[in-house]
Design a protein around this motif. Structure first.
Motif, PDB file in Angstrom:
ATOM      1  N   VAL A  48       0.747  -1.200   0.017  1.00  0.00           N
ATOM      2  CA  VAL A  48      -0.008   0.008  -0.044  1.00  0.00           C
ATOM      3  C   VAL A  48       0.928   1.126   0.034  1.00  0.00           C
ATOM      4  CG1 VAL A  48      -1.571   1.382   1.323  1.00  0.00           C
ATOM      5  CG2 VAL A  48      -2.002  -1.160   1.227  1.00  0.00           C
ATOM      6  N   VAL A  64      -4.289   4.188  -3.447  1.00  0.00           N
ATOM      7  CA  VAL A  64      -4.650   4.681  -2.435  1.00  0.00           C
ATOM      8  C   VAL A  64      -4.274   6.425  -2.411  1.00  0.00           C
ATOM      9  CG1 VAL A  64      -4.605   2.475  -1.325  1.00  0.00           C
ATOM     10  CG2 VAL A  64      -2.474   4.168  -1.103  1.00  0.00           C
ATOM     11  N   MET A  83      -6.330   6.443   7.033  1.00  0.00           N
ATOM     12  CA  MET A  83      -7.022   5.985   5.831  1.00  0.00           C
ATOM     13  C   MET A  83      -8.440   6.991   5.935  1.00  0.00           C
ATOM     14  SD  MET A  83      -6.483   1.946   5.909  1.00  0.00           S
ATOM     15  CE  MET A  83      -7.324   1.824   7.391  1.00  0.00           C
ATOM     16  N   LEU A  86     -12.724   5.784   2.882  1.00  0.00           N
ATOM     17  CA  LEU A  86     -12.603   4.552   2.734  1.00  0.00           C
ATOM     18  C   LEU A  86     -13.784   3.823   1.847  1.00  0.00           C
ATOM     19  CD1 LEU A  86     -11.437   3.443   6.406  1.00  0.00           C
ATOM     20  CD2 LEU A  86     -10.170   2.717   4.226  1.00  0.00           C
ATOM     21  N   ASP A  90     -11.268  -1.592   0.146  1.00  0.00           N
ATOM     22  CA  ASP A  90     -10.263  -1.417   0.848  1.00  0.00           C
ATOM     23  C   ASP A  90     -10.211  -2.418   2.005  1.00  0.00           C
ATOM     24  OD1 ASP A  90     -10.426   2.093   0.736  1.00  0.00           O
ATOM     25  OD2 ASP A  90      -8.834   0.980  -0.364  1.00  0.00           O
ATOM     26  N   TYR A  94      -4.521  -5.468   7.058  1.00  0.00           N
ATOM     27  CA  TYR A  94      -3.568  -4.839   6.749  1.00  0.00           C
ATOM     28  C   TYR A  94      -2.445  -5.165   7.543  1.00  0.00           C
ATOM     29  CZ  TYR A  94      -6.332  -1.609   4.095  1.00  0.00           C
ATOM     30  OH  TYR A  94      -7.024  -1.164   2.938  1.00  0.00           O
TER      31      TYR A  94
END
Length: 118
Positions: A48, A64, A83, A86, A90, A94
């Motif tokens: 990411v 992103v 973030m 969203l 997504d 993570y």
């Protein structure tokens, strides 16, 4: 090896914001790169964003850019992933990862689930 511990995942609605944290320990990170990755069951792990601990330079995935922001707190040895906006796509686990200078990512946290409902 570095020890990494993520936190901050959860269930949110589309358009909401969430901040993940990664507490790093076990090393001096001045010459390391830390990054956030995500993985959906059955798919490969996707990078990411990454940040150079020494100079703060960053590299974001196109998906992103403009929505996610990485930052670091050197005093706390912690990396954050803010973030915003969203989207359901997504949704993933993570992971925080760490790489020595010039090497691949080789240290990983346990992961934190982010679920974005539509």
């Amino acid at each position: 090896q570095a020890q990494l511990a993520e936190s901050g995942g959860g269930l949110v609605q589309a358009g909401d914001s969430l901040t993940l944290s990664c507490a790093a320990s076990g090393r001096t990170f001045s010459r390391w790169t830390l990054g956030w990755f995500r993985q959906v069951l059955g798919s490969d792990r996707e990078q990411v964003v990454a940040i150079s601990w020494s100079n703060g330079s960053t590299l974001y995935a196109d998906s992103v850019k403009g929505r996610f922001a990485i930052s670091r707190d050197s005093a706390k040895n912690t990396v954050y992933l803010r973030m915003d906006s969203l989207k359901p796509e997504d949704t993933a686990v993570y992971y925080c990862g760490a790489a020595r200078a010039g090497s691949d990512f080789s240290s990983w946290g346990q992961g934190t689930q982010v679920t974005v409902s539509s």
